[in-house]
Design an enzyme around this catalytic site. Structure first.
Site, PDB file in Angstrom:
ATOM      1  N   ASP A  11      10.461   0.174   5.194  1.00  0.00           N
ATOM      2  CA  ASP A  11       9.789  -0.411   4.197  1.00  0.00           C
ATOM      3  C   ASP A  11       9.995  -1.819   4.547  1.00  0.00           C
ATOM      4  O   ASP A  11      10.550  -2.397   5.251  1.00  0.00           O
ATOM      5  CB  ASP A  11      10.666  -0.135   2.721  1.00  0.00           C
ATOM      6  CG  ASP A  11      10.286  -1.077   1.713  1.00  0.00           C
ATOM      7  OD1 ASP A  11       8.859  -0.996   1.134  1.00  0.00           O
ATOM      8  OD2 ASP A  11      11.014  -1.771   1.031  1.00  0.00           O
ATOM      9  N   ASP A  13       8.787  -4.977   1.690  1.00  0.00           N
ATOM     10  CA  ASP A  13       9.326  -6.049   0.734  1.00  0.00           C
ATOM     11  C   ASP A  13      10.682  -5.739   0.320  1.00  0.00           C
ATOM     12  O   ASP A  13      10.886  -4.685  -0.237  1.00  0.00           O
ATOM     13  CB  ASP A  13       8.327  -6.120  -0.446  1.00  0.00           C
ATOM     14  CG  ASP A  13       6.907  -6.702   0.190  1.00  0.00           C
ATOM     15  OD1 ASP A  13       7.079  -7.647   0.635  1.00  0.00           O
ATOM     16  OD2 ASP A  13       5.782  -5.914   0.159  1.00  0.00           O
ATOM     17  N   GLY A  54       2.311  -2.241  -5.671  1.00  0.00           N
ATOM     18  CA  GLY A  54       0.998  -2.621  -5.527  1.00  0.00           C
ATOM     19  C   GLY A  54       0.484  -3.910  -6.393  1.00  0.00           C
ATOM     20  O   GLY A  54       0.577  -3.780  -7.636  1.00  0.00           O
ATOM     21  N   HIS A  84      -6.651 -10.689  -6.333  1.00  0.00           N
ATOM     22  CA  HIS A  84      -5.673 -10.246  -5.193  1.00  0.00           C
ATOM     23  C   HIS A  84      -5.820 -10.933  -3.841  1.00  0.00           C
ATOM     24  O   HIS A  84      -4.769 -10.935  -3.055  1.00  0.00           O
ATOM     25  CB  HIS A  84      -5.716  -8.746  -5.329  1.00  0.00           C
ATOM     26  CG  HIS A  84      -4.447  -8.177  -4.507  1.00  0.00           C
ATOM     27  ND1 HIS A  84      -4.688  -7.547  -3.260  1.00  0.00           N
ATOM     28  CD2 HIS A  84      -3.149  -8.267  -4.738  1.00  0.00           C
ATOM     29  CE1 HIS A  84      -3.419  -7.164  -2.841  1.00  0.00           C
ATOM     30  NE2 HIS A  84      -2.592  -7.595  -3.666  1.00  0.00           N
TER      31      HIS A  84
HETATM   32  C1  XBP Z   1       6.041  -3.817  -2.489  1.00  0.00           C
HETATM   33  C2  XBP Z   1       4.948  -3.761  -3.401  1.00  0.00           C
HETATM   34  C3  XBP Z   1       3.869  -4.894  -3.305  1.00  0.00           C
HETATM   35  C4  XBP Z   1       4.319  -6.069  -3.284  1.00  0.00           C
HETATM   36  C5  XBP Z   1       3.237  -7.065  -3.245  1.00  0.00           C
HETATM   37  O1  XBP Z   1       6.395  -2.432  -2.004  1.00  0.00           O
HETATM   38  O2  XBP Z   1       5.222  -3.122  -4.434  1.00  0.00           O
HETATM   39  O3  XBP Z   1       2.793  -4.765  -4.240  1.00  0.00           O
HETATM   40  O4  XBP Z   1       5.246  -6.449  -4.162  1.00  0.00           O
HETATM   41  O5  XBP Z   1       2.073  -6.736  -2.271  1.00  0.00           O
HETATM   42  P1  XBP Z   1       7.396  -1.934  -0.749  1.00  0.00           P
HETATM   43  P2  XBP Z   1       0.546  -6.713  -2.459  1.00  0.00           P
HETATM   44  O6  XBP Z   1       8.752  -2.670  -0.932  1.00  0.00           O
HETATM   45  O7  XBP Z   1       7.374  -0.596  -1.097  1.00  0.00           O
HETATM   46  O8  XBP Z   1       6.524  -2.772   0.454  1.00  0.00           O
HETATM   47  O9  XBP Z   1       0.260  -7.471  -3.483  1.00  0.00           O
HETATM   48  O10 XBP Z   1       0.022  -6.813  -1.025  1.00  0.00           O
HETATM   49  O11 XBP Z   1       0.380  -5.122  -3.094  1.00  0.00           O
HETATM   50 MG    MG Z   2      10.700  -2.599  -0.978  1.00  0.00          MG
END
Ligand code: XBP
Ligand code: MG
Length: 259
Positions: A11, A13, A54, A84
């Protein structure tokens, strides 16, 4: 030859780096300002909004709950997509300025996996540009090429906790889930990886530490370094300290000496 673990699916983030509070959140707020909106996502509110994965989906959810009048805009989908896009620009700029480091143990594990027979992939809901920018700014220009598959963003219909992105990445890798391990930081991510049949290591992050991680193979403070070992929060491991190929194999019931 590491037969039982052929790939690690990361993953992004919260797992590779603490990108949410001082990265994505700030980029959303900068985009709101650029659009002349008086919205501000404070640290605590943003923690609640993270339940929606997202960025575009998160903006819409916020509007439904905090700014419903704005929902009647004509061309709402395009307007959200435009907002976005500006958010992504701010986020990538922030990363390019070296704004966010990798979490403990991440660079070490990535270099270690490159030295073994274990492939690497990315499975994330974030936008593809964000992944490339994070990897390049922390691991160097070539680093996106170290990953056999990068699965990100709108490439699949259902974002986490749906398992779609994990199914897509496994399909691209041509590997069964049984021969792979996922590394996640959130309950939504864990639900997605488990539904795809993946043994999952959780490294908790600030926003996720109180979430329900039942079903995880192990819950750790971080991926650990020999000089800065991880803490085991849930589960049992035959190794202490840091995640490496021997520890990954032990999740599959195979025991080897540490390299
Ligand atoms: C991370 C998310 C993303 C980010 C923002 O999930 O939910 O939406 O917060 O990125 P993961 P975007 O940990 O599964 O990567 O604005 O590009 O969606
Ligand atoms: Mg994550």
């Amino acid at each position: 030859m590491n037969s039982a673990v052929r790939a690690v699916l990361f993953d992004v983030d919260g797992t590779l780096a603490d990108t949410e509070r001082d990265g994505h959140r700030l980029a959303f707020n900068a985009a709101f300002e650029e659009f002349g909106l008086d919205w501000e996502w404070e640290v605590e509110l943003y923690g609640e909004l993270l339940a929606i994965t997202g960025g575009k989906e998160r903006i819409r959810h916020f509007m439904e709950n905090h700014a419903p009048a704005e929902l009647s805009r004509s061309g709402l989908d395009d307007w959200i997509a435009g907002l976005h896009k500006v958010k992504t620009k701010h986020y990538v700029n922030l990363l390019e300025d070296g704004g966010i480091p990798l979490r403990p143990g991440v660079a070490r594990l990535i270099h270690h996996l490159r030295d073994t027979n274990i492939k690497m992939a990315i499975a994330t809901t974030t936008t593809p540009e964000n992944v490339t920018a994070l990897l390049k700014s922390t691991l160097g220009e070539d680093s996106p090429g170290w990953f056999d598959v990068i699965g990100a963003g709108d490439i699949v219909p259902g974002k986490k906790p749906e398992p779609d992105i994990y199914h897509w990445v496994l399909d691209q890798l041509g590997l069964p889930a049984q021969q792979c391990v996922a590394i996640e930081d959130s309950e939504n991510g864990l639900r997605a990886s488990l539904a795809a049949g993946l043994d999952t290591i959780i490294t908790i992050s600030d926003y996720t530490r109180l979430q329900d991680f039942s079903g995880a193979a192990v819950v750790l403070s971080d991926l650990g370094e020999p000089a800065q070992p991880f803490t085991v929060l849930e589960g049992n491991l035959p190794f202490t300290g840091w995640v490496d190929s021997a520890l990954l194999l032990s999740l599959k019931g195979e025991y080897r000496e540490r390299p």
